[in-house]
Design a protein around this motif. Sequence first.
Motif, PDB file in Angstrom:
ATOM      1  N   GLU A 196       0.888  -1.249   0.070  1.00 59.73           N
ATOM      2  CA  GLU A 196       0.087  -0.012   0.004  1.00 59.73           C
ATOM      3  C   GLU A 196       0.828   1.313   0.048  1.00 59.73           C
ATOM      4  OE1 GLU A 196      -4.024  -1.142   2.445  1.00 59.73           O
ATOM      5  OE2 GLU A 196      -2.909   0.329   3.042  1.00 59.73           O
ATOM      6  N   ALA A 197       1.693   1.174   0.860  1.00 59.96           N
ATOM      7  CA  ALA A 197       2.780   2.477   0.967  1.00 59.96           C
ATOM      8  C   ALA A 197       3.507   2.731  -0.349  1.00 59.96           C
ATOM      9  CB  ALA A 197       3.422   2.176   2.215  1.00 59.96           C
ATOM     10  N   ILE A 198       4.096   1.782  -1.029  1.00 61.11           N
ATOM     11  CA  ILE A 198       4.610   2.099  -2.299  1.00 61.11           C
ATOM     12  C   ILE A 198       3.415   2.674  -3.416  1.00 61.11           C
ATOM     13  CG2 ILE A 198       5.873   1.154  -4.267  1.00 61.11           C
ATOM     14  CD1 ILE A 198       7.049  -0.910  -1.802  1.00 61.11           C
ATOM     15  N   PHE A 199       2.422   1.879  -3.511  1.00 61.99           N
ATOM     16  CA  PHE A 199       1.441   2.017  -4.660  1.00 61.99           C
ATOM     17  C   PHE A 199       0.690   3.092  -4.553  1.00 61.99           C
ATOM     18  CE2 PHE A 199       0.414  -0.122  -8.424  1.00 61.99           C
ATOM     19  CZ  PHE A 199      -0.807   0.297  -8.851  1.00 61.99           C
ATOM     20  N   ARG A 200       0.281   3.732  -3.312  1.00 53.81           N
ATOM     21  CA  ARG A 200      -0.426   4.748  -2.863  1.00 53.81           C
ATOM     22  C   ARG A 200       0.152   6.090  -3.328  1.00 53.81           C
ATOM     23  NH1 ARG A 200      -0.217   7.803   1.993  1.00 53.81           N
ATOM     24  NH2 ARG A 200      -2.428   7.809   1.996  1.00 53.81           N
ATOM     25  N   GLU A 227     -11.102  -2.518   8.321  1.00 57.36           N
ATOM     26  CA  GLU A 227     -12.057  -2.837   8.920  1.00 57.36           C
ATOM     27  C   GLU A 227     -12.688  -4.416   8.459  1.00 57.36           C
ATOM     28  OE1 GLU A 227     -13.724  -1.261  11.226  1.00 57.36           O
ATOM     29  OE2 GLU A 227     -12.318   0.435  11.016  1.00 57.36           O
ATOM     30  N   TYR A 228     -12.586  -4.866   7.411  1.00 60.32           N
ATOM     31  CA  TYR A 228     -12.766  -6.234   7.078  1.00 60.32           C
ATOM     32  C   TYR A 228     -11.970  -7.047   7.526  1.00 60.32           C
ATOM     33  CZ  TYR A 228     -13.714  -9.878   3.756  1.00 60.32           C
ATOM     34  OH  TYR A 228     -14.191 -11.432   3.415  1.00 60.32           O
ATOM     35  N   GLU A 252     -10.202   5.337   0.603  1.00 61.02           N
ATOM     36  CA  GLU A 252     -11.752   4.699   1.123  1.00 61.02           C
ATOM     37  C   GLU A 252     -11.377   3.029   0.995  1.00 61.02           C
ATOM     38  OE1 GLU A 252     -11.078   6.596  -1.487  1.00 61.02           O
ATOM     39  OE2 GLU A 252     -12.199   8.439  -0.954  1.00 61.02           O
ATOM     40  N   LEU A 253     -10.563   2.536   0.145  1.00 60.63           N
ATOM     41  CA  LEU A 253     -10.465   1.031  -0.031  1.00 60.63           C
ATOM     42  C   LEU A 253      -9.493   0.661   1.083  1.00 60.63           C
ATOM     43  CD1 LEU A 253     -10.788  -1.732  -1.534  1.00 60.63           C
ATOM     44  CD2 LEU A 253      -8.811  -0.961  -2.965  1.00 60.63           C
ATOM     45  N   GLU A 254      -8.615   1.277   1.168  1.00 58.29           N
ATOM     46  CA  GLU A 254      -7.534   0.950   2.374  1.00 58.29           C
ATOM     47  C   GLU A 254      -8.178   0.950   3.698  1.00 58.29           C
ATOM     48  OE1 GLU A 254      -4.890   4.125   1.782  1.00 58.29           O
ATOM     49  OE2 GLU A 254      -4.070   3.247  -0.388  1.00 58.29           O
TER      50      GLU A 254
END
Length: 206
Positions: free
Chosen positions: A168-172, A186-187, A179-181
């Motif tokens: 996540e940290a690289i791609f974001r 939560e999921y 919102e997806l993150e």
Amino acid sequence: MPRRTQAQRRAATIAKLVEATIEAIAEVGYHNASLGEISRRAGVSKGGIFRHFDSRTDLVVAAAEEVGRRHMQAFDNLRQRENNDRPLDLTHILHRGRNRIREETNAVWFELLVAARTEPELRARLAPVARALIDDVESVAIAALTPLVPAEVARLLATSMAHMFDGEAIFRVTYPRPELEDARIEYIAEVFRQLTGASTGVETSS
């Protein structure tokens, strides 16, 4: 003020060099973090660098070790759960872990891991540092999640979340999807609750 001893001056210089290396790699990247760049940031001559480190690789590995130390220091209060009679707040733990991985200094790890793919010496030197960091992450997870889940499950969850948050940290940087993150965390917390029957209420303060 009393004069510092030689050992104190040496320690202070090493600390400045390591800090300058961390800042340089985080801001301009591994390949641009030359000894000249580090020297300028630290206010230490190149000759001064070699009085403390035999090579740039030695200095880079020291910086990686320091980043790992800071990374784990933030999780020290999770090693021993303080209120065992209160439910585990896995959502809080996951958010905290993700925020730490997104810290700018943690970008040093990303830079070095990519560089190590094609630099055998760096790869060999970083391997024990990376192993120690992952072992530490897993020990924190085991302390926080057992006895709700077996130690092996806690270890698997910790490494899986760490790798996911790294991605996540690289791609974001190029494609942020906040919102997806957040929904992902939560999921995961909800699946954990269903599997263990545990509540996801607040465990301890950060």
